[in-house]
Design a protein around this motif. Structure first.
Motif, PDB file in Angstrom:
ATOM      1  N   ASN A  71      24.866 -40.517 -42.526  1.00 54.74           N
ATOM      2  CA  ASN A  71      26.334 -40.539 -42.603  1.00 54.74           C
ATOM      3  C   ASN A  71      26.995 -41.185 -41.392  1.00 54.74           C
ATOM      4  O   ASN A  71      28.086 -40.789 -40.974  1.00 54.74           O
ATOM      5  CB  ASN A  71      26.878 -39.120 -42.805  1.00 54.74           C
ATOM      6  CG  ASN A  71      26.414 -38.515 -44.109  1.00 54.74           C
ATOM      7  OD1 ASN A  71      26.340 -39.200 -45.122  1.00 54.74           O
ATOM      8  ND2 ASN A  71      26.079 -37.236 -44.092  1.00 54.74           N
ATOM      9  N   ARG A 125      31.633 -37.564 -34.999  1.00 51.71           N
ATOM     10  CA  ARG A 125      31.941 -37.386 -36.419  1.00 51.71           C
ATOM     11  C   ARG A 125      30.861 -38.008 -37.299  1.00 51.71           C
ATOM     12  O   ARG A 125      30.069 -38.841 -36.851  1.00 51.71           O
ATOM     13  CB  ARG A 125      33.288 -38.016 -36.754  1.00 51.71           C
ATOM     14  CG  ARG A 125      33.311 -39.531 -36.631  1.00 51.71           C
ATOM     15  CD  ARG A 125      34.729 -40.067 -36.667  1.00 51.71           C
ATOM     16  NE  ARG A 125      35.507 -39.558 -35.552  1.00 51.71           N
ATOM     17  CZ  ARG A 125      36.825 -39.379 -35.579  1.00 51.71           C
ATOM     18  NH1 ARG A 125      37.505 -39.662 -36.671  1.00 51.71           N
ATOM     19  NH2 ARG A 125      37.465 -38.917 -34.527  1.00 51.71           N
ATOM     20  N   SER A 126      30.880 -37.601 -38.550  1.00 56.41           N
ATOM     21  CA  SER A 126      30.024 -38.206 -39.566  1.00 56.41           C
ATOM     22  C   SER A 126      30.841 -38.347 -40.843  1.00 56.41           C
ATOM     23  O   SER A 126      31.939 -37.798 -40.951  1.00 56.41           O
ATOM     24  CB  SER A 126      28.783 -37.344 -39.820  1.00 56.41           C
ATOM     25  OG  SER A 126      29.165 -36.094 -40.371  1.00 56.41           O
ATOM     26  N   ALA A 127      30.293 -39.074 -41.808  1.00 58.43           N
ATOM     27  CA  ALA A 127      30.952 -39.277 -43.108  1.00 58.43           C
ATOM     28  C   ALA A 127      32.346 -39.872 -42.960  1.00 58.43           C
ATOM     29  O   ALA A 127      33.238 -39.605 -43.763  1.00 58.43           O
ATOM     30  CB  ALA A 127      31.005 -37.971 -43.897  1.00 58.43           C
ATOM     31  N   HIS A 128      32.542 -40.668 -41.910  1.00 60.34           N
ATOM     32  CA  HIS A 128      33.783 -41.403 -41.703  1.00 60.34           C
ATOM     33  C   HIS A 128      33.640 -42.776 -42.362  1.00 60.34           C
ATOM     34  O   HIS A 128      32.661 -43.040 -43.048  1.00 60.34           O
ATOM     35  CB  HIS A 128      34.042 -41.562 -40.200  1.00 60.34           C
ATOM     36  CG  HIS A 128      32.882 -42.182 -39.482  1.00 60.34           C
ATOM     37  ND1 HIS A 128      31.734 -41.469 -39.171  1.00 60.34           N
ATOM     38  CD2 HIS A 128      32.652 -43.445 -39.048  1.00 60.34           C
ATOM     39  CE1 HIS A 128      30.870 -42.267 -38.565  1.00 60.34           C
ATOM     40  NE2 HIS A 128      31.404 -43.478 -38.483  1.00 60.34           N
ATOM     41  N   GLY A 141      39.020 -41.040 -40.294  1.00 58.12           N
ATOM     42  CA  GLY A 141      38.537 -39.782 -40.857  1.00 58.12           C
ATOM     43  C   GLY A 141      37.129 -39.399 -40.458  1.00 58.12           C
ATOM     44  O   GLY A 141      36.619 -39.792 -39.411  1.00 58.12           O
ATOM     45  N   GLY A 142      36.506 -38.593 -41.322  1.00 57.95           N
ATOM     46  CA  GLY A 142      35.179 -38.064 -41.047  1.00 57.95           C
ATOM     47  C   GLY A 142      35.231 -36.566 -40.800  1.00 57.95           C
ATOM     48  O   GLY A 142      36.281 -35.926 -40.939  1.00 57.95           O
ATOM     49  N   GLU A 143      34.099 -36.006 -40.423  1.00 58.20           N
ATOM     50  CA  GLU A 143      34.033 -34.556 -40.221  1.00 58.20           C
ATOM     51  C   GLU A 143      33.145 -34.201 -39.035  1.00 58.20           C
ATOM     52  O   GLU A 143      32.269 -34.976 -38.634  1.00 58.20           O
ATOM     53  CB  GLU A 143      33.504 -33.866 -41.476  1.00 58.20           C
ATOM     54  CG  GLU A 143      32.055 -34.199 -41.804  1.00 58.20           C
ATOM     55  CD  GLU A 143      31.584 -33.524 -43.084  1.00 58.20           C
ATOM     56  OE1 GLU A 143      30.639 -32.711 -43.009  1.00 58.20           O
ATOM     57  OE2 GLU A 143      32.151 -33.817 -44.153  1.00 58.20           O
ATOM     58  N   HIS A 154      37.750 -31.524 -40.460  1.00 54.95           N
ATOM     59  CA  HIS A 154      37.949 -32.850 -41.038  1.00 54.95           C
ATOM     60  C   HIS A 154      39.032 -33.587 -40.258  1.00 54.95           C
ATOM     61  O   HIS A 154      40.091 -33.034 -39.970  1.00 54.95           O
ATOM     62  CB  HIS A 154      38.346 -32.739 -42.511  1.00 54.95           C
ATOM     63  CG  HIS A 154      37.238 -32.242 -43.388  1.00 54.95           C
ATOM     64  ND1 HIS A 154      36.439 -33.079 -44.131  1.00 54.95           N
ATOM     65  CD2 HIS A 154      36.779 -30.994 -43.618  1.00 54.95           C
ATOM     66  CE1 HIS A 154      35.546 -32.363 -44.789  1.00 54.95           C
ATOM     67  NE2 HIS A 154      35.734 -31.093 -44.488  1.00 54.95           N
ATOM     68  N   SER A 181      36.665 -36.467 -45.431  1.00 54.75           N
ATOM     69  CA  SER A 181      35.415 -37.183 -45.182  1.00 54.75           C
ATOM     70  C   SER A 181      34.835 -37.566 -46.534  1.00 54.75           C
ATOM     71  O   SER A 181      35.314 -37.117 -47.578  1.00 54.75           O
ATOM     72  CB  SER A 181      34.430 -36.322 -44.384  1.00 54.75           C
ATOM     73  OG  SER A 181      34.120 -35.135 -45.091  1.00 54.75           O
ATOM     74  N   GLY A 197      37.507 -39.064 -51.243  1.00 53.13           N
ATOM     75  CA  GLY A 197      37.024 -38.204 -50.176  1.00 53.13           C
ATOM     76  C   GLY A 197      37.204 -36.737 -50.527  1.00 53.13           C
ATOM     77  O   GLY A 197      37.642 -36.389 -51.629  1.00 53.13           O
ATOM     78  N   SER A 237      33.923 -37.933 -53.919  1.00 50.65           N
ATOM     79  CA  SER A 237      33.497 -38.423 -52.609  1.00 50.65           C
ATOM     80  C   SER A 237      32.106 -39.015 -52.768  1.00 50.65           C
ATOM     81  O   SER A 237      31.478 -38.882 -53.823  1.00 50.65           O
ATOM     82  CB  SER A 237      33.475 -37.288 -51.577  1.00 50.65           C
ATOM     83  OG  SER A 237      32.408 -36.400 -51.859  1.00 50.65           O
TER      84      SER A 237
END
Length: 359
Positions: A71, A125-128, A141-143, A154, A181, A197, A237
């Motif tokens: 991610n 962060r990840s999943a950005h 974004g991301g988480e 988030h 995310s 997302g 997502s």
């Protein structure tokens, strides 16, 4: 004397106040139970304090490859097509989750990594999502996940990295999309196109199907809302979003649906639909699939080459005896590589199974 009549609504109002107080007490009790490893606010504050100590950009040449992660984002440098830019990501070692905020640059020809450390960097962060344009890399974004995966944060922050100076800047403009995310963001001409997302606090989960545009010339966010009766993809997502000429395609993804009734339960849904978006009119069309289309999946990759979009990998949720099992496509003893011809033929797109590899 007769009985006193209560004023209407007072009892209900008192009950609501008591309920709110009870929920606040419960939240405070739960907060006290948190271990230091799950106190996201304290963790992020500590990271911010450490980041404030950085005074200048530091570039370390020929460093070891980044640690294992998922991610993260990997972008081609528009200023140098033989260089890739890696940012963020996360790694779960079976007991703890580690979230990264490091920035690497990889020279494909020399096969060398550079590690960049800069003041005023985004928090880990990840999943950005990251998109490169001209001499900039834009991230939204991301988480952030606590080590024990008990708490999630988030982001809704918007950052830009100057690829010439390696300096970050946070961009604050009105109309920024809500925290999320697992969304996707692509570049079309001078616009960033963001869709979907999810937002998860363990107490509440929301999946999105909103469409946002950021104009890189005017520096403005704009949300495109569906017209009455218009076709529109459902919330999700982990899908893929890719551009070919004057069309933007969306495939797959994952979402959760809550059943109605006394005992509301969540059910995961893995999508297998293909959509096209016209960025000149912002109209969606559901694309009829032909040939050998790939099955439902999320978290896969897509790359456009000439007149083809090449899809690889992904994961799918399978329900087994009332439980959900996350099955990696790689772990089901085969890998699918699909390609779809982007040349229209009677308003359809043809899928081809290009490779079948047994593990």
């Amino acid at each position: 004397m007769g009985k006193k009549t209560k004023k209407p609504g007072k009892g209900k109002e008192k009950t609501e106040k008591k309920t709110v107080k009870a929920e606040e007490k419960k939240a405070r009790r739960e907060a006290k139970k948190l271990s230091p490893e799950d106190d996201i606010d304290a963790i992020l504050l500590s990271i911010q304090i450490e980041d404030a100590k950085k005074k200048e950009v530091l570039v370390e040449d020929n460093v070891p490859a980044p640690s294992p992660r998922s991610n993260c984002t990997l972008s081609i440098n528009p200023l140098k097509e033989t260089e890739l830019i890696l940012y963020g990501g996360e790694f779960y070692n079976g007991s703890k989750t580690f979230v990264y905020g490091d920035l690497y640059r990889y020279d494909v020809e020399k096969q060398e990594w550079k590690l960049i450390s800069s003041p005023n960097s985004p928090p880990p962060r990840s999943a950005h999502q990251a998109v490169a344009w001209k001499n900039y890399l834009y991230i939204f974004g991301g988480e952030f996940t606590s080590p024990n995966q008990e708490r999630f944060h988030h982001y809704k922050d918007f950052w830009v990295l100057d690829l010439k100076t390696n300096q970050w800047e946070q961009l604050n403009y009105k109309g920024t999309p809500s925290p999320r995310s697992g969304h996707r963001m692509v570049l079309y001409k001078h616009k960033l196109i963001l869709f979907g997302g999810f937002y998860d606090t363990l107490r509440e989960v929301r999946y999105y199907n909103d469409l946002h545009i950021f104009d890189l010339d005017q520096f403005k966010w704009l949300e495109i809302k569906p017209k009455l009766g218009a076709l529109w993809p459902s919330a999700r997502s982990g899908f893929q979003f890719f551009v070919y000429q004057d069309e933007i395609f969306l495939y797959g993804g994952y979402s959760k649906e809550v059943s109605s009734g006394k005992s509301s339960t969540e059910k995961g849904c893995v999508h297998a639909d293909l959509w096209s978006l016209d960025p000149r009119t912002w109209e969606w069309n559901k694309v009829k699939k032909s040939g050998m289309p790939p099955g439902p999946r999320a978290g896969f990759s897509v790359s456009v080459h000439k007149k083809r979009a090449v899809m690889f990998g992904g994961v799918v949720d399978m329900e087994m005896e009332g439980q959900y099992l996350l099955v990696d496509v790689f772990g089901v003893t085969f890998v699918l590589l699909h390609a779809t011809d982007l040349e229209k033929s009677v308003l359809t797109y043809r899928w081809i199974l290009s490779a079948y590899l047994a593990l």
